[in-house]
Design a protein around this motif. Structure first.
Motif, PDB file in Angstrom:
ATOM      1  N   ASP A 101      72.428  32.603  55.271  1.00 53.45           N
ATOM      2  CA  ASP A 101      71.247  32.123  54.429  1.00 53.45           C
ATOM      3  C   ASP A 101      71.357  30.886  54.494  1.00 53.45           C
ATOM      4  N   LEU A 102      70.195  30.053  54.434  1.00 53.28           N
ATOM      5  CA  LEU A 102      70.078  28.505  54.767  1.00 53.28           C
ATOM      6  C   LEU A 102      70.989  28.049  55.516  1.00 53.28           C
ATOM      7  N   LEU A 103      71.121  28.030  56.721  1.00 53.07           N
ATOM      8  CA  LEU A 103      72.159  27.871  57.572  1.00 53.07           C
ATOM      9  C   LEU A 103      72.787  26.363  57.627  1.00 53.07           C
ATOM     10  N   HIS A 104      73.999  26.393  57.437  1.00 53.54           N
ATOM     11  CA  HIS A 104      74.604  25.102  57.174  1.00 53.54           C
ATOM     12  C   HIS A 104      75.675  24.777  58.210  1.00 53.54           C
TER      13      HIS A 104
ATOM     14  N   GLY B 111      74.869  44.036  46.747  1.00 59.78           N
ATOM     15  CA  GLY B 111      74.511  43.412  45.447  1.00 59.78           C
ATOM     16  C   GLY B 111      74.459  41.704  45.653  1.00 59.78           C
ATOM     17  N   LYS B 112      74.035  41.347  46.786  1.00 58.70           N
ATOM     18  CA  LYS B 112      73.628  39.973  47.308  1.00 58.70           C
ATOM     19  C   LYS B 112      72.269  39.927  46.752  1.00 58.70           C
ATOM     20  N   LEU B 113      71.807  39.782  45.764  1.00 60.89           N
ATOM     21  CA  LEU B 113      70.382  39.709  45.361  1.00 60.89           C
ATOM     22  C   LEU B 113      69.563  38.267  45.582  1.00 60.89           C
ATOM     23  N   ASN B 114      70.553  37.377  45.825  1.00 67.56           N
ATOM     24  CA  ASN B 114      70.042  35.800  45.848  1.00 67.56           C
ATOM     25  C   ASN B 114      69.604  35.339  46.985  1.00 67.56           C
TER      26      ASN B 114
ATOM     27  N   THR C   9      85.040  25.966  56.875  1.00 59.83           N
ATOM     28  CA  THR C   9      84.567  24.829  56.451  1.00 59.83           C
ATOM     29  C   THR C   9      84.758  24.584  55.197  1.00 59.83           C
ATOM     30  N   GLU C  10      85.650  23.584  54.503  1.00 56.89           N
ATOM     31  CA  GLU C  10      85.530  23.321  53.220  1.00 56.89           C
ATOM     32  C   GLU C  10      84.333  22.462  52.557  1.00 56.89           C
ATOM     33  N   GLY C  11      83.913  22.796  51.468  1.00 58.41           N
ATOM     34  CA  GLY C  11      83.045  22.088  50.636  1.00 58.41           C
ATOM     35  C   GLY C  11      81.552  22.557  50.846  1.00 58.41           C
ATOM     36  N   VAL C  12      81.328  23.419  51.465  1.00 57.70           N
ATOM     37  CA  VAL C  12      79.856  23.880  51.722  1.00 57.70           C
ATOM     38  C   VAL C  12      79.962  25.477  51.954  1.00 57.70           C
ATOM     39  N   SER C  13      78.702  26.005  51.244  1.00 56.45           N
ATOM     40  CA  SER C  13      78.411  27.468  51.237  1.00 56.45           C
ATOM     41  C   SER C  13      77.170  27.573  50.942  1.00 56.45           C
ATOM     42  N   SER C  14      76.428  28.800  51.381  1.00 59.39           N
ATOM     43  CA  SER C  14      74.941  29.043  50.972  1.00 59.39           C
ATOM     44  C   SER C  14      74.806  29.301  49.446  1.00 59.39           C
ATOM     45  N   THR C  15      75.844  29.735  48.798  1.00 58.83           N
ATOM     46  CA  THR C  15      75.915  29.781  47.220  1.00 58.83           C
ATOM     47  C   THR C  15      75.730  28.473  46.603  1.00 58.83           C
ATOM     48  N   MET C  16      76.451  27.462  47.247  1.00 60.89           N
ATOM     49  CA  MET C  16      76.398  25.986  46.737  1.00 60.89           C
ATOM     50  C   MET C  16      74.885  25.260  46.866  1.00 60.89           C
TER      51      MET C  16
END
Ligand code: CTP
Length: 450
Positions: A11-14, A45-48, A115-122
Motif C-alpha cells: 500500500d502507498l508504495l515506498h 483485519g487490515k481494514l485501513n 528498511t528502517e524508518g518507513v512503512s505503509s502504516t507510518m
C-alpha cells in the motif's frame, strides 16, 4: 532459471518496498510478486489499506522489477504458489523473521533486511486526517461502538450526548472520552461526525439536527420509522454533501458481501425463495417491549432480514403480508411474506419468542445455507443436488462486527462519496416504508392478541 517469490500488501508504495523488491530480484532470474487482494486484507483485519488492489498492482508494475504479479487471496496460498510456479526462493522482509520457516519444506526461505524508518502504516498515519466522532445515546449498542471504533484508523470517539446528563457522564468516564454533553449545539461544535445509538423514535430528529449542524451521520437501524422521513434526511444529506449511512452492520461484513456477489453471479441459478429469521429473548422491561417507544419485533429486528431480501431480490415487491402475535401492545412474533415477480421471501421475527435464526436462499441450481446467527455472517455453504459440488466458505467476523460499518462510513467521508453500494439510500428508504406500513397495520393479520 532461478525463480523468486515475495508477497505483501504494498500500500502507498515506498522506498522500503523498492529496496525489498530489488534485493529479492537480485536473488534470482525471475521475480514473482504476490499482492494481497482487498478481501484478503479485510479478512486479515487490515481494514485501513488506502489503495485498492488494482492501484497496488499498478504501482508494482510501474517499478519494472516484477516479472510476474499474482494476487494473494487466501491463507495457505503461498505453499500452493511455490509448487505451481516451481519457485526456488521465498523472500520476505526481516520483520517476518521465523514466521515463514515452514516454507523451507517447499523451497529456500530468505529473510531480507527491512528498511528502517518507513512503512505503509507510518505514511498512512502521517497523512491521516483524524475525524472526531460523537455518540448520541449511551445505551447497549453505544457501549459496543467505542471499542470497535478503535480498530479503524482515522476515527476518534471524543464525546457523548445524552439528555440524561448523568448517563452521559458515566459513559464519558467509562471510555475516558474528552467530553459529555446535555446540550446538542455544544456537542456538535467539537465533532465532525455522529453515531446515533439512541431509541428508534428519536433517530429522525437527531439525524436532521446533526445534518443541519453540518455533521456526517452513521445511524443505527432502523434509520427512521417512516418513508417520507428517510427520503427527507437523505435529500438533506445530499444537499449538504454529507454522508448519511444506516448502520446495518451485516451489509458491510466481508462474508455477507461475498455471499451476495456469489448469489448475484448465478451460482445457485435463478433465485426463487429467500427465508431469513431473527429472534431474541430479552428482559421485558427493556425499550424493545415498550409500545410507546416503537417496540416490537418488526421495528427491532426487520431491517437486517429485509436487507438481505432487497439485496438479492431487488426492490420491486408486488405484495406483502404480515402475520403477527401481539402481546402487551407490541408484536412479539411476526412472519412477513413478500411476493416478487418470480420469487418469494419470508421473514420470521421473534422478540420474547425464540426460533432458529438462519438464512436460506433457494435457486434453480442449488441453495445457500447460512446457519444462525446468519447476520453475523462468518460462514455459509453452497449446496447442490450433487453433494460433491457443495462448497463451504469461512470468513472472520472480527469483534462485534461494527468496525466494518465504521470503516465504510469513514471511507465514504474521505472519498467524498455519499452513496455506498453496500447499502444504498433507496434500500434504506424502502426498509423504512415497509416498517411504516406494518406499523400502520397495512396487510397485517393479527393471529392473537393478549
Ligand atoms: N518491507 C521492507 N521495509 C519496510 C517495509 C516493508 O522491507 N520498511 C517489506 C516487508 O517486509 C514485506 C514487503 O515489504 O516483505 C511488503 O510489506 P507490506 O506489509 O506491504 O509493507 P509495510 O510498509 O510493512 O505495510 P504495513 O505498515 O501496512 O504493515
Amino acid at each position: 532459471m532461478k525463480k523468486v517469490i515475495t508477497y505483501g500488501t504494498y500500500d502507498l508504495l515506498h522506498h522500503g518496498h523498492l529496496n525489498l523488491l530489488k534485493n529479492a530480484k537480485a536473488l534470482g532470474d525471475y521475480l514473482i510478486v504476490g499482492v494481497t487482494s482487498d478481501s484478503f486484507d479485510m479478512e486479515r483485519g487490515k481494514l485501513n489499506v488506502h489503495h485498492n488492489v488494482l492501484k497496488r498492482v499498478q504501482a508494482i508494475k510501474d517499478t519494472g522489477l516484477a516479472d510476474e504479479i499474482i494476487i494473494e487471496d487466501y491463507i495457505g496460498q503461498k505453499i500452493h504458489d511455490i509448487q505451481r510456479f516451481h519457485v526456488d526462493i521465498f523472500a520476505i522482509g526481516s520483520d517476518w523473521e521465523g514466521h515463514f520457516d515452514y516454507l523451507n519444506e517447499f523451497c529456500q526461505v530468505i529473510y531480507l533486511p527491512r528498511t528502517e524508518g518507513v512503512s505503509s502504516t507510518m505514511i498512512r498515519d502521517e497523512s491521516q486526517i483524524i475525524f472526531k466522532m460523537g455518540i448520541i445515546g449511551s445505551g447497549r449498542i453505544a457501549h459496543r461502538f467505542v471499542p470497535e471504533a478503535a480498530f479503524v484508523n482515522g476515527v476518534e470517539v471524543i464525546s457523548v450526548f445524552n439528555p440524561d446528563v448523568l448517563q452521559a457522564k458515566d459513559f464519558k468516564e467509562c471510555y475516558q472520552l474528552k467530553s459529555y454533553h446535555q446540550d446538542f449545539d455544544d456537542f456538535t461544535q467539537e465533532i465532525d461526525a455522529v453515531y446515533i445509538a439512541s431509541p428508534h423514535i428519536s433517530h429522525y430528529d437527531y439525524i436532521k439536527r446533526s445534518l443541519l449542524a453540518g455533521k456526517h451521520v452513521l445511524c443505527e437501524i432502523p434509520l427512521t420509522l417512516k418513508k417520507q422521513e428517510a427520503e427527507e434526511v437523505y435529500k438533506l444529506a445530499q444537499e449538504k454533501e454529507l454522508v448519511l449511512l444506516e448502520a446495518s452492520k451485516t451489509a458491510f461484513c466481508p462474508a455477507f458481501l461475498h455471499l451476495i456477489s456469489l448469489v448475484k453471479s448465478g451460482v445457485i441459478g435463478e433465485i426463487v425463495d429467500v427465508q431469513a429469521s431473527l429472534s431474541k429473548l430479552q428482559d421485558k422491561t427493556l425499550r424493545e417491549f415498550d409500545p410507546n417507544q416503537a417496540g416490537g419485533s418488526v421495528t427491532e429486528l426487520a431491517p437486517l432480514p429485509l436487507l438481505v431480501i432487497l439485496k438479492i431480490l431487488g426492490k420491486d415487491i408486488k405484495s406483502m403480508h404480515f402475520y403477527s402475535v401481539i402481546a402487551n401492545g407490541i408484536d412479539t412474533f411476526t412472519k412477513g411474506l413478500f411476493a416478487f415477480e418470480h420469487s418469494i421471501a419470508t421473514i420470521t421475527l421473534g422478540l420474547g419468542v425464540k426460533t432458529e435464526g438462519n438464512l436460506v436462499i433457494s435457486g434453480t441450481k442449488g441453495y445457500v445455507y447460512v446457519p444462525a446467527p446468519w447476520w453475523k455472517t462468518d460462514f455459509f455453504e453452497l449446496r447442490f443436488e450433487d453433494q460433491n459440488l457443495n462448497r463451504k466458505f469461512f470468513y472472520p467476523y472480527a469483534g462485534e462486527g461494527l468496525r466494518y460499518e465504521i470503516q465504510e462510513f469513514f471511507s465514504m467521508i474521505v472519498d467524498k462519496s455519499t452513496i455506498s453500494f453496500k447499502l444504498k439510500p433507496d434500500e434504506s428508504i424502502l426498509i423504512a416504508e415497509i416498517i411504516e406500513n406494518f406499523r400502520a397495520g397495512e396487510h397485517v393479520n393479527i393471529i392473537s392478541r393478549s
